[in-house]
Design a protein around this motif. Structure first.
Motif, PDB file in Angstrom:
ATOM      1  N   LEU A  21       0.763  -1.251  -0.100  1.00 41.73           N
ATOM      2  CA  LEU A  21      -0.038   0.052  -0.004  1.00 41.73           C
ATOM      3  C   LEU A  21       0.848   1.194  -0.042  1.00 41.73           C
ATOM      4  O   LEU A  21       0.586   2.356  -0.623  1.00 41.73           O
ATOM      5  CB  LEU A  21      -1.117  -0.173   1.200  1.00 41.73           C
ATOM      6  CG  LEU A  21      -1.951  -1.022   1.049  1.00 41.73           C
ATOM      7  CD1 LEU A  21      -2.908  -1.053   2.463  1.00 41.73           C
ATOM      8  CD2 LEU A  21      -2.781  -0.975  -0.169  1.00 41.73           C
ATOM      9  N   GLU A  22       2.027   1.289   0.869  1.00 43.09           N
ATOM     10  CA  GLU A  22       2.670   2.356   0.657  1.00 43.09           C
ATOM     11  C   GLU A  22       3.442   2.605  -0.749  1.00 43.09           C
ATOM     12  O   GLU A  22       3.709   3.725  -1.059  1.00 43.09           O
ATOM     13  CB  GLU A  22       4.053   2.147   1.676  1.00 43.09           C
ATOM     14  CG  GLU A  22       5.106   3.135   1.844  1.00 43.09           C
ATOM     15  CD  GLU A  22       6.127   2.890   2.674  1.00 43.09           C
ATOM     16  OE1 GLU A  22       7.267   3.585   2.594  1.00 43.09           O
ATOM     17  OE2 GLU A  22       5.929   2.107   3.731  1.00 43.09           O
ATOM     18  N   THR A  25       0.638   4.039  -3.015  1.00 45.23           N
ATOM     19  CA  THR A  25       0.486   5.404  -2.661  1.00 45.23           C
ATOM     20  C   THR A  25       1.443   6.442  -3.287  1.00 45.23           C
ATOM     21  O   THR A  25       1.482   7.380  -3.827  1.00 45.23           O
ATOM     22  CB  THR A  25       0.307   5.677  -1.060  1.00 45.23           C
ATOM     23  OG1 THR A  25      -0.765   4.835  -0.661  1.00 45.23           O
ATOM     24  CG2 THR A  25       0.024   6.872  -0.751  1.00 45.23           C
ATOM     25  N   ARG A  26       2.787   5.830  -3.165  1.00 45.34           N
ATOM     26  CA  ARG A  26       3.899   6.609  -3.745  1.00 45.34           C
ATOM     27  C   ARG A  26       3.660   6.951  -5.019  1.00 45.34           C
ATOM     28  O   ARG A  26       4.247   8.101  -5.534  1.00 45.34           O
ATOM     29  CB  ARG A  26       5.211   5.765  -3.225  1.00 45.34           C
ATOM     30  CG  ARG A  26       6.582   6.648  -3.757  1.00 45.34           C
ATOM     31  CD  ARG A  26       7.780   5.775  -3.233  1.00 45.34           C
ATOM     32  NE  ARG A  26       7.975   4.546  -4.260  1.00 45.34           N
ATOM     33  CZ  ARG A  26       8.014   3.554  -3.510  1.00 45.34           C
ATOM     34  NH1 ARG A  26       7.774   3.163  -2.289  1.00 45.34           N
ATOM     35  NH2 ARG A  26       8.087   2.256  -4.252  1.00 45.34           N
ATOM     36  N   LEU A  28       0.968   6.911  -6.947  1.00 49.31           N
ATOM     37  CA  LEU A  28      -0.336   7.807  -7.106  1.00 49.31           C
ATOM     38  C   LEU A  28      -0.086   9.138  -6.797  1.00 49.31           C
ATOM     39  O   LEU A  28      -0.159  10.013  -7.723  1.00 49.31           O
ATOM     40  CB  LEU A  28      -1.441   7.366  -6.442  1.00 49.31           C
ATOM     41  CG  LEU A  28      -1.988   5.807  -6.838  1.00 49.31           C
ATOM     42  CD1 LEU A  28      -3.206   5.426  -5.961  1.00 49.31           C
ATOM     43  CD2 LEU A  28      -2.230   5.661  -8.298  1.00 49.31           C
ATOM     44  N   ASP A  29       0.626   9.395  -5.717  1.00 47.75           N
ATOM     45  CA  ASP A  29       1.000  10.853  -5.392  1.00 47.75           C
ATOM     46  C   ASP A  29       2.014  11.326  -6.164  1.00 47.75           C
ATOM     47  O   ASP A  29       1.988  12.476  -6.126  1.00 47.75           O
ATOM     48  CB  ASP A  29       1.523  10.509  -3.878  1.00 47.75           C
ATOM     49  CG  ASP A  29       0.412  10.458  -2.963  1.00 47.75           C
ATOM     50  OD1 ASP A  29      -0.712  10.414  -3.222  1.00 47.75           O
ATOM     51  OD2 ASP A  29       0.843  10.361  -1.744  1.00 47.75           O
TER      52      ASP A  29
END
Length: 367
Positions: A21-22, A25-26, A28-29
């Motif tokens: 998940l990290e 998220t990295r 997508l951000d």
């Protein structure tokens, strides 16, 4: 009684969910989801694991990896590519994508791998490449194959099932002109969708494959101009980021597979015969496959005991309707094995007690 699946995606995810998940998220951000730092990082890290001087080219799937490697080596319409018929249909689909003709060689009874002693009978002046399939994670002797075909015939290793395998200390994917890896979710190193990678020691060949995967474009050209007729076969950033999370776990996962496979080997009933490991090889144990009598009845009996099984592969490719135009070459060992193969549960999170339960159920059903 709990059911034992042949593979459990969620069991592995539970161990690394936070890291995955990290990573997602990295990406997508970052706002960069195509051919960015995650793909470049994964290519570099995977190639480093194969050894010094290796190059990796991330692509959309294992099928795309094989097709791009063959295309980059000049395989095209009118060429013949020798391979085996006891493989996933993807191996042949990649060859046909280029307009080339698959030519099938039979396999060895003891390993189910390409029979090098029969190779000369299927070579012709039109043979442009050979695709040895490291079936179930067991390496084909590529250096010996190379000696038999000579330097004018390209060798592209199908490593879809062999991440983590070695032959006399050489990782699979490092012995041919190029190699194709698959990261389909069930593989030893699996993405959460389709993903693949081309590997080679040849920097020029790697650059050609990078162009081919993205319409023939060179990333450094401004304005962009296609240098080759390419395709869209890019590895995306999300899958690359996930694979980067998983890659450091690969060696431990493969060791766990080996330990479970050895437990199977010792405990299996005599009527369930396994295959030999190639001489000098460390098997990656992607699948644990045995030969059994009365397979379909046995599968039903195991299913009733809560044990899932699979068959890799029940229909040899030369018997598939889509490839009837290739004819029916004589492949007696391939055809005999197709009716006897049974894939037992094997994945790193499988428990020793579950392996014992499978073996006990096999013993009971076979008796």
């Amino acid at each position: 009684m709990n059911r034992i699946p042949t593979f459990d995606l969620l069991a592995q995810l539970a161990e690394i969910r936070g890291e995955v998940l990290e990573a997602v998220t990295r990406v997508l951000d970052s706002g960069q989801v195509i051919l960015g730092p995650e793909v470049a990082g994964f290519e570099r890290e995977f190639a480093s694991g194969l050894g010094e001087g290796m190059h990796g080219v991330g692509v959309a799937s294992g099928t795309a990896a094989l097709a791009l490697a063959l295309r980059a080596l000049g395989v095209g319409p009118g060429d013949e590519v020798v391979t085996v018929a006891n493989t996933a249909v993807a191996t042949v689909a990649a060859i046909r994508e280029l307009g080339a003709k698959p030519v099938f060689c039979d396999v060895r009874e003891d390993t189910a791998l390409l029979d090098l002693d029969q190779l000369s009978a299927v070579l012709s002046p039109h043979t442009r490449a050979v695709v040895p399939v490291h079936l179930y994670g067991n390496p084909v002797d590529v250096p010996a194959l190379r000696e038999r075909v000579g330097g004018d015939v390209a060798v592209v290793e199908d490593c879809a099932q062999s991440a983590g395998a070695t032959l006399r200390g050489m990782p699979t994917g490092t012995m041919g002109d190029a190699a194709a890896f698959s990261f389909y979710p069930t593989k030893n190193l699996g993405a959460y969708g389709d993903a693949g990678l081309c590997a080679t020691r040849d920097a020029g060949l790697a650059e050609t494959m990078r162009r081919l995967r993205s319409y023939g474009l060179d990333a450094g050209d401004a304005p962009p101009a296609a240098r080759l007729e390419g395709v869209n076969a890019r590895l995306d950033e999300l899958q690359a980021a996930i694979l980067r999370v998983k890659l450091p776990h690969l060696s431990l996962w493969v060791e766990r597979r080996r330990a479970l496979a050895e437990r199977y080997r010792v405990a299996l009933p005599a009527a369930a015969r396994g295959f030999e490991t190639s001489e000098g090889a460390r098997h990656a144990r992607h699948l644990f496959v045995v030969r059994v009598p009365r397979r379909e009845a046995l599968r039903r009996a195991l299913g009733a005991r809560g044990i899932a099984t699979a068959v890799h592969y029940p229909v040899p490719i030369h018997h598939m309707p889509a490839y009837a135009f290739l004819g029916r070459p004589s492949l007696p060992v391939t055809e005999r094995l197709a009716g006897e193969l049974l894939t037992l549960p094997l994945y790193p999170e499988l428990g020793e007690s579950e392996v014992d339960r499978v073996c006990a159920a096999l013993r009971e059903a076979l008796s």
